[in-house]
Design an enzyme around this catalytic site. Structure first.
Site, PDB file in Angstrom:
ATOM      1  N   TYR A 182       0.935  -1.248  -0.048  1.00 16.33           N
ATOM      2  CA  TYR A 182      -0.070  -0.080   0.000  1.00 16.33           C
ATOM      3  C   TYR A 182       0.817   1.313   0.045  1.00 16.33           C
ATOM      4  O   TYR A 182       2.009   1.268   0.398  1.00 16.33           O
ATOM      5  CB  TYR A 182      -0.857  -0.015   1.321  1.00 16.33           C
ATOM      6  CG  TYR A 182      -0.366   0.330   2.609  1.00 16.33           C
ATOM      7  CD1 TYR A 182       0.528  -0.617   3.312  1.00 16.33           C
ATOM      8  CD2 TYR A 182      -0.343   1.664   3.311  1.00 16.33           C
ATOM      9  CE1 TYR A 182       1.103  -0.526   4.489  1.00 16.33           C
ATOM     10  CE2 TYR A 182       0.249   1.870   4.436  1.00 16.33           C
ATOM     11  CZ  TYR A 182       0.943   0.854   4.912  1.00 16.33           C
ATOM     12  OH  TYR A 182       1.595   1.230   6.043  1.00 16.33           O
ATOM     13  N   LYS A 228       6.658  -1.931   1.814  1.00 18.76           N
ATOM     14  CA  LYS A 228       5.327  -1.432   2.435  1.00 18.76           C
ATOM     15  C   LYS A 228       4.217  -2.392   2.318  1.00 18.76           C
ATOM     16  O   LYS A 228       3.183  -1.971   1.513  1.00 18.76           O
ATOM     17  CB  LYS A 228       4.984  -0.051   1.666  1.00 18.76           C
ATOM     18  CG  LYS A 228       4.272   0.691   2.757  1.00 18.76           C
ATOM     19  CD  LYS A 228       4.135   2.079   2.475  1.00 18.76           C
ATOM     20  CE  LYS A 228       3.270   3.037   3.122  1.00 18.76           C
ATOM     21  NZ  LYS A 228       3.186   3.128   4.446  1.00 18.76           N
ATOM     22  N   GLU A 279      11.683   2.124  14.317  1.00 14.97           N
ATOM     23  CA  GLU A 279      11.038   3.209  13.616  1.00 14.97           C
ATOM     24  C   GLU A 279       9.764   3.197  14.403  1.00 14.97           C
ATOM     25  O   GLU A 279       9.380   2.287  15.406  1.00 14.97           O
ATOM     26  CB  GLU A 279      10.713   3.195  12.318  1.00 14.97           C
ATOM     27  CG  GLU A 279      10.116   1.888  11.902  1.00 14.97           C
ATOM     28  CD  GLU A 279       9.826   1.296  10.449  1.00 14.97           C
ATOM     29  OE1 GLU A 279       9.782   2.679   9.623  1.00 14.97           O
ATOM     30  OE2 GLU A 279       9.955   0.588  10.189  1.00 14.97           O
ATOM     31  N   LEU A 317      11.050   0.800   7.241  1.00 13.16           N
ATOM     32  CA  LEU A 317      10.604   1.560   5.913  1.00 13.16           C
ATOM     33  C   LEU A 317      11.033   2.728   5.701  1.00 13.16           C
ATOM     34  O   LEU A 317      11.173   3.756   6.340  1.00 13.16           O
ATOM     35  CB  LEU A 317       9.009   1.638   6.023  1.00 13.16           C
ATOM     36  CG  LEU A 317       8.196   2.093   4.827  1.00 13.16           C
ATOM     37  CD1 LEU A 317       8.067   0.747   3.813  1.00 13.16           C
ATOM     38  CD2 LEU A 317       6.803   2.953   5.103  1.00 13.16           C
TER      39      LEU A 317
END
Ligand code: PLP
Length: 292
Positions: A33, A147, A180, A205
């Protein structure tokens, strides 16, 4: 609610739009996505988001459902039909519909869904107060550079944050380094004023917003170091913040219940937020290259 969603070639009423029960995205999280900010009716960092989309699809060997030119046309048509000036476009592409079997289906066609959401943006911090984060173990798979729609670990992390009254969870790897946030990249500013965020390898990511923030910071003469940092380093930082297409750049004022510096949004993150806001408003899309 937005009026229309785009589903596999058709603009459908949002409330009625649906996908097949044997879509592999639903059964295996076999899809990817993107979330792209819409500012003044146009896209921010579209070049970077589409580059990452193509890379994610390529890594999973999922074909693009149609050419990039057509994809861009559909994105614009959905924004136009929904009358969105400011907000987000969500798009999801899966390996398609096929009888349930782990192996790639021989004849499935990639399935695509797009939706939009309106949002009013402001260059001020929400509430002008910054946000709190907590730390959680990073329990995700090792290909975090893709992703993927497989977001269960992030769902659990975000819920843990919400349960603790925090905005975001910073995930920590087995060696004690922050990877993250559950849906954002993590940054600190050291006592020497150096911006630090993790290198864009498969452990995180690669954020498109962070990529632009890095360029804006570089243009302002601020040093950026791409390296892992520990929680201990974050507790001692002069500033901390998160970045993503939905938060832009948002000051972190508390980590695990400890105030970051004086517990107020830092000067550098506030200024970067303003810069990114202006950058988004003027849509100065930059060339995008994947870090080596
Ligand atoms: N890291 C993760 C895990 C994310 O889910 C996101 C955004 O959804 C980001 C980082 C930030 O990426 P971007 O700036 O492209 O929105």
């Amino acid at each position: 609610m937005a009026r229309f969603a785009y589903v596999n070639g058709r603009f459908e009423r949002h409330g009625d739009a649906s996908v097949h029960i044997e879509d592999r995205g639903y059964q295996f999280a076999d899809g990817v996505y993107e979330v792209v900010t819409i500012f003044g009716g146009d896209f921010v960092d579209e070049v970077g988001h589409l580059a990452r989309l193509k890379r994610s699809l390529g890594e999973l060997r999922i074909p693009m459902p149609f050419t990039e030119a057509v994809l861009k046309l559909v994105m614009r048509e959905l924004v136009r039909r929904n009358g969105v000036r400011d907000g987000y476009l969500y798009m999801q592409i899966t390996r398609g519909v096929a009888p349930r079997d782990f192996k790639f289906p021989k004849s499935a066609r990639s399935a695509i869904v797009m939706t939009t959401r309106r949002q009013i943006f402001t260059s001020a911090m929400p509430g002008d107060a910054g946000v709190r984060v907590i730390s959680v173990p990073d329990i995700r798979w090792v290909r975090r550079d893709i992703k993927s729609v497989g977001l269960l670990a992030q769902v659990l992390a975000k819920q843990a944050a919400a349960d603790a009254g925090a905005f975001e969870a910073w995930m920590v790897d087995a060696d004690g380094f922050v990877t993250e946030g559950s849906s954002s990249n993590a940054w600190i500013v050291t006592r020497d004023g150096v911006l630090v965020t993790r290198q864009a390898d498969s452990s995180i990511l690669h954020g498109i917003t962070g990529n632009s923030l890095e360029k804006l910071a570089g243009e302002a003469g601020i040093r950026v170091e791409r390296r892992p940092f520990t929680l201990a380093e974050a507790y001692e930082a002069r500033e901390a913040f998160v970045s993503s297409a939905t938060t832009f750049c948002l000051s972190v004022t508390e980590i695990d219940g400890k105030p970051v510096a004086n517990g107020h949004p830092g000067e550098l993150s506030r200024s970067l937020r303003r810069h990114y806001f202006d950058y988004g408003r003027t849509r100065q899309d930059r060339p995008f290259s994947w870090p080596k």
